[in-house]
Design a protein around this motif. Sequence first.
Motif, PDB file in Angstrom:
ATOM      1  N   ALA A 183       4.589  -1.861  -8.956  1.00 19.32           N
ATOM      2  CA  ALA A 183       4.559  -1.735  -7.496  1.00 19.32           C
ATOM      3  C   ALA A 183       4.933  -3.060  -6.836  1.00 19.32           C
ATOM      4  CB  ALA A 183       3.187  -1.272  -7.033  1.00 19.32           C
ATOM      5  N   ARG A 184       4.455  -4.163  -7.385  1.00 22.11           N
ATOM      6  CA  ARG A 184       4.797  -5.485  -6.824  1.00 22.11           C
ATOM      7  C   ARG A 184       6.285  -5.787  -7.020  1.00 22.11           C
ATOM      8  NH1 ARG A 184       1.282  -8.157  -4.348  1.00 22.11           N
ATOM      9  NH2 ARG A 184       2.290 -10.164  -4.564  1.00 22.11           N
ATOM     10  N   ARG A 197       0.836  -1.205   0.000  1.00 18.70           N
ATOM     11  CA  ARG A 197       0.000   0.000   0.000  1.00 18.70           C
ATOM     12  C   ARG A 197       0.874   1.259   0.000  1.00 18.70           C
ATOM     13  NH1 ARG A 197      -3.214  -3.142   3.347  1.00 18.70           N
ATOM     14  NH2 ARG A 197      -2.286  -2.260   5.238  1.00 18.70           N
ATOM     15  N   HIS A 246       0.277  -1.503 -10.963  1.00 18.54           N
ATOM     16  CA  HIS A 246       0.277  -2.596  -9.983  1.00 18.54           C
ATOM     17  C   HIS A 246       1.476  -3.539 -10.123  1.00 18.54           C
ATOM     18  CE1 HIS A 246      -1.367  -5.315  -7.021  1.00 18.54           C
ATOM     19  NE2 HIS A 246      -1.244  -6.318  -7.874  1.00 18.54           N
ATOM     20  N   THR A 287       1.713   3.741  -9.244  1.00 18.05           N
ATOM     21  CA  THR A 287       0.326   3.336  -9.448  1.00 18.05           C
ATOM     22  C   THR A 287       0.169   2.090 -10.304  1.00 18.05           C
ATOM     23  OG1 THR A 287       0.171   4.896 -11.294  1.00 18.05           O
ATOM     24  CG2 THR A 287      -0.551   5.675  -9.128  1.00 18.05           C
ATOM     25  N   SER A 344       2.410   1.626  -3.406  1.00 19.41           N
ATOM     26  CA  SER A 344       1.384   1.950  -4.409  1.00 19.41           C
ATOM     27  C   SER A 344       0.945   3.404  -4.352  1.00 19.41           C
ATOM     28  CB  SER A 344       0.171   1.032  -4.235  1.00 19.41           C
ATOM     29  OG  SER A 344       0.545  -0.296  -4.508  1.00 19.41           O
TER      30      SER A 344
END
Length: 187
Positions: free
Chosen positions: A51-52, A39, A48, A46, A42
């Motif tokens: 971010a992972r 979170r 996904h 933005t 992120s």
Amino acid sequence: MNFRSAPIDGEVQLVSRLRQRDEYAFRWLYQHYAAALLRAVSKRITHHEQARDVLQDVFVKIWQHIDRYDAGKGRLYTWMLNVAQRTAIDALRTSSTQKQMGNYQHVTLNDDTTHVVDQLRWVLPRNPDHIDLRQQVNRLHPVHVELLELIYFNGYTQREAADQLTIPIGTVKTRLRTALHQLKQAF
């Protein structure tokens, strides 16, 4: 039950086991903190999947640098959150640099003029005169023009400008902020 699979009892024990390279403790850490750190990442990244990927980098850094954690300076989660935020910022910078440089080539001609070439067209180098910066500045209120002239075009410090204009430094800062905001709106 051996030490390697024993339950984690508190932050002190968790950190101790992480420093001993206990993989069970690391898996426990990941299970309990990955969602919160994702979170945090992120909020800056933005996309996904990116971010992972950054989250994985965060946990690698935590594993590699757990010895840098100092309980006297704060909680483990706070330290990990700082690692996550710094890693996300680094990823953004790297991504931004790659995007800026990735699709462009610099070409230098015989006259020492450098042109930037993208995939479809020639682009001339940016020049403040081409955006009529002075013209935009001259459209501002005269007190703002005078201040911008002193600070940005003549190299005065804010203190020197305040002395030159015989106004308080706070007034210089307020006028400068207003002038820059107005210029930003013009572009």
